[in-house]
Design a protein around this motif. Sequence first.
Motif, PDB file in Angstrom:
ATOM      1  N   ARG A  49     -50.336  52.251 -44.626  1.00 28.75           N
ATOM      2  CA  ARG A  49     -50.428  51.873 -43.216  1.00 28.75           C
ATOM      3  C   ARG A  49     -51.347  52.862 -42.536  1.00 28.75           C
ATOM      4  O   ARG A  49     -51.285  54.065 -42.800  1.00 28.75           O
ATOM      5  N   LEU A  52     -52.035  54.176 -35.462  1.00 29.77           N
ATOM      6  CA  LEU A  52     -51.069  54.884 -34.621  1.00 29.77           C
ATOM      7  C   LEU A  52     -49.617  54.534 -34.923  1.00 29.77           C
ATOM      8  O   LEU A  52     -48.706  55.134 -34.357  1.00 29.77           O
ATOM      9  N   HIS A  53     -49.366  53.560 -35.778  1.00 30.12           N
ATOM     10  CA  HIS A  53     -48.020  53.196 -36.225  1.00 30.12           C
ATOM     11  C   HIS A  53     -47.064  52.941 -35.057  1.00 30.12           C
ATOM     12  O   HIS A  53     -45.892  53.323 -35.105  1.00 30.12           O
ATOM     13  N   CYS A  54     -47.565  52.336 -33.997  1.00 31.46           N
ATOM     14  CA  CYS A  54     -46.757  52.006 -32.810  1.00 31.46           C
ATOM     15  C   CYS A  54     -46.154  53.241 -32.157  1.00 31.46           C
ATOM     16  O   CYS A  54     -45.106  53.158 -31.508  1.00 31.46           O
ATOM     17  N   ALA A  55     -46.780  54.394 -32.338  1.00 34.49           N
ATOM     18  CA  ALA A  55     -46.235  55.629 -31.772  1.00 34.49           C
ATOM     19  C   ALA A  55     -47.358  56.550 -31.286  1.00 34.49           C
ATOM     20  O   ALA A  55     -47.517  57.658 -31.793  1.00 34.49           O
ATOM     21  N   PRO A  56     -48.156  56.105 -30.305  1.00 31.83           N
ATOM     22  CA  PRO A  56     -49.299  56.906 -29.881  1.00 31.83           C
ATOM     23  C   PRO A  56     -48.930  58.291 -29.342  1.00 31.83           C
ATOM     24  O   PRO A  56     -49.687  59.245 -29.526  1.00 31.83           O
ATOM     25  N   HIS A  59     -48.640  60.746 -32.137  1.00 36.18           N
ATOM     26  CA  HIS A  59     -49.956  61.105 -32.676  1.00 36.18           C
ATOM     27  C   HIS A  59     -50.679  62.082 -31.756  1.00 36.18           C
ATOM     28  O   HIS A  59     -51.448  62.919 -32.230  1.00 36.18           O
ATOM     29  N   HIS A  65     -54.574  61.763 -32.417  1.00 38.91           N
ATOM     30  CA  HIS A  65     -54.821  60.660 -31.477  1.00 38.91           C
ATOM     31  C   HIS A  65     -56.287  60.706 -31.088  1.00 38.91           C
ATOM     32  O   HIS A  65     -56.838  61.786 -30.973  1.00 38.91           O
ATOM     33  N   GLY A  68     -55.181  58.067 -35.174  1.00 32.53           N
ATOM     34  CA  GLY A  68     -53.977  57.929 -35.975  1.00 32.53           C
ATOM     35  C   GLY A  68     -54.171  58.587 -37.325  1.00 32.53           C
ATOM     36  O   GLY A  68     -54.944  59.532 -37.468  1.00 32.53           O
TER      37      GLY A  68
END
Length: 100
Positions: A49, A52-56, A59, A65, A68
């Motif tokens: 994967r 940003l894995h749904c977590a900015p 990151h 950031h 990601g």
Amino acid sequence: FESLKDMPIDFYGKYEKNNMPSILCFNIKDVEPSEVGYILEQSYEIIVRTGLHCAPLIHKSLGCHPKGNVRISPSYFTTLEETDICINAIKKICQMRNFL
């Protein structure tokens, strides 16, 4: 993944020899995470994967950031051979970029 420590790779998270987490997050210097993921999938049939894995916000705190990173999530069923194949694939990506 000890053999990757000498590579031009940034690791995100706490990795200790006897206390490894179930995921490995990294970036290869000057290579977009999405490109690493594409090469792993197309050339080696390794699915990771990227992004940003749904977590900015996480990151941002990790310092990766807005790109990601690449996340590898081995499972209980991942064999040592599969792990070696993945490590060698990452090394080859570094070689393709003339980092070694």
